[in-house]
Design an enzyme around this catalytic site. Structure first.
Site: not given
Ligand code: PDD
Length: 287
Positions: A35, A150, A182, A206
């Site tokens: 996703y 993801k 993270e 991620l």
């Molecule tokens: N999640 N690490 C993890 C485990 C995450 O689920 C997310 C973001 C990030 C940050 O990635 P980005 O800057 O590309 O949003 C890091 C999204 C927002 C979610 O699962 O809803």
């Protein structure tokens, strides 16, 4: 925060209530899918190319080819957010390996991917609310080893987040082999001795789109930035801790495991970079 009524499913735009997938969908049975979450400010999709590149690398990592060209995605997502250009939206995109004839662990040689997208309004906190800061706890990372994908398999992430929430904290900062990697749904930065530090991209985290932008903006601000591992000890001794994500932007952590981070207030580096992040968003909005 509610989902907007029109969604995209397998080539069609249709009302949310009419969007149906099979119970044999491998996304439902095996979490066999990936996703993206893409913000759209005043109808302008934020860092779309980077999100599409990450979607395609997640697909490739789970042995699926791209399901649509970048241009097709751009057209679909633009059409989805267009009616809501008065507000800020968060676009959710999900691609799964579709429904097989029965439940079988073996990857199907022939399948029809399920391709889905929807958007919902995001109410971003004002800078003054964000500036109050958040509390976090550290937890052992119980997730699998391929955190760079993801994947829709988020059970580890949500259980970790719930543990944080049970302790009245907003996020869990995850530890693997003595290093902080993270958050459960965010990337990690610390400031120490005027240097901005974030763990390097690896299978432990991620590759966040916000993370990359924060680094770009901090470098433009003249801040000394380095990508390297952060030990648990360094995390506790940090002058500032930030957690970043597309929907929460840059969250300053003011309390970690009930101890104040730095002086217990969002730090001056956070202020500089979050102002430049807001300016970046405003420029996009005005385009
Ligand atoms: N999640 N690490 C993890 C485990 C995450 O689920 C997310 C973001 C990030 C940050 O990635 P980005 O800057 O590309 O949003 C890091 C999204 C927002 C979610 O699962 O809803």
């Amino acid at each position: 925060m509610s989902f907007n009524s029109t969604v995209f499913l397998n080539g069609d735009f249709l009302p949310l209530t009419e969007a149906k997938v099979s119970v044999l969908d491998r996304g439902f049975l095996f979490a066999d899918g990936v996703y993206e979450v893409i913000p759209a400010y005043a109808g302008k999709l934020f860092r779309l190319q980077q999100h599409l590149d990450r979607l395609n690398s997640s697909l490739s990592a789970i042995r699926m080819p791209p399901v649509m060209s970048d241009q097709q995605w751009t057209d679909v997502l633009t059409e989805l957010v267009e009616p809501h250009s008065q507000s800020d939206q968060s676009v959710y995109v999900q691609v799964t390996r579709g429904a097989g004839a029965n439940r079988d662990h073996q990857l199907p040689s022939d399948y029809q991917a399920t391709t889905f997208a929807m958007c919902q309004s995001i109410v971003t906190d004002s800078l003054s609310t964000i500036a109050k800061g958040i509390s976090a706890i550290t937890l052992d990372d119980i997730r699998w080893d391929w955190c760079h994908i993801k994947s829709v398999a988020l059970l580890g992430n949500i259980l970790l987040k719930q543990q944080a929430s049970d302790q009245n904290c907003t996020e869990a900062i995850l530890l693997r082999d003595g290093f902080a990697t993270e958050g459960s749904a965010s990337n990690l930065f610390i400031v120490k001795n005027k240097q901005l530090i974030t763990p390097p991209k690896s299978h432990n985290l991620l590759p966040g789109i916000t993370r990359d932008l924060v680094l770009e903006l901090a470098i433009k601000e003249g801040i000394d930035c380095i990508e390297r591992e952060i030990s648990e000890q360094e995390l506790f001794n940090a002058d500032e801790i930030w957690l970043t994500s597309s929907t929460k932007e840059i969250m300053p952590v003011i309390e970690l495991n009930r101890q104040a981070v730095g002086n217990g207030q969002p730090g001056s580096f956070w202020q500089r970079v979050s102002i430049s992040y807001s300016q970046f968003k405003e420029t996009l909005r005005a385009q």
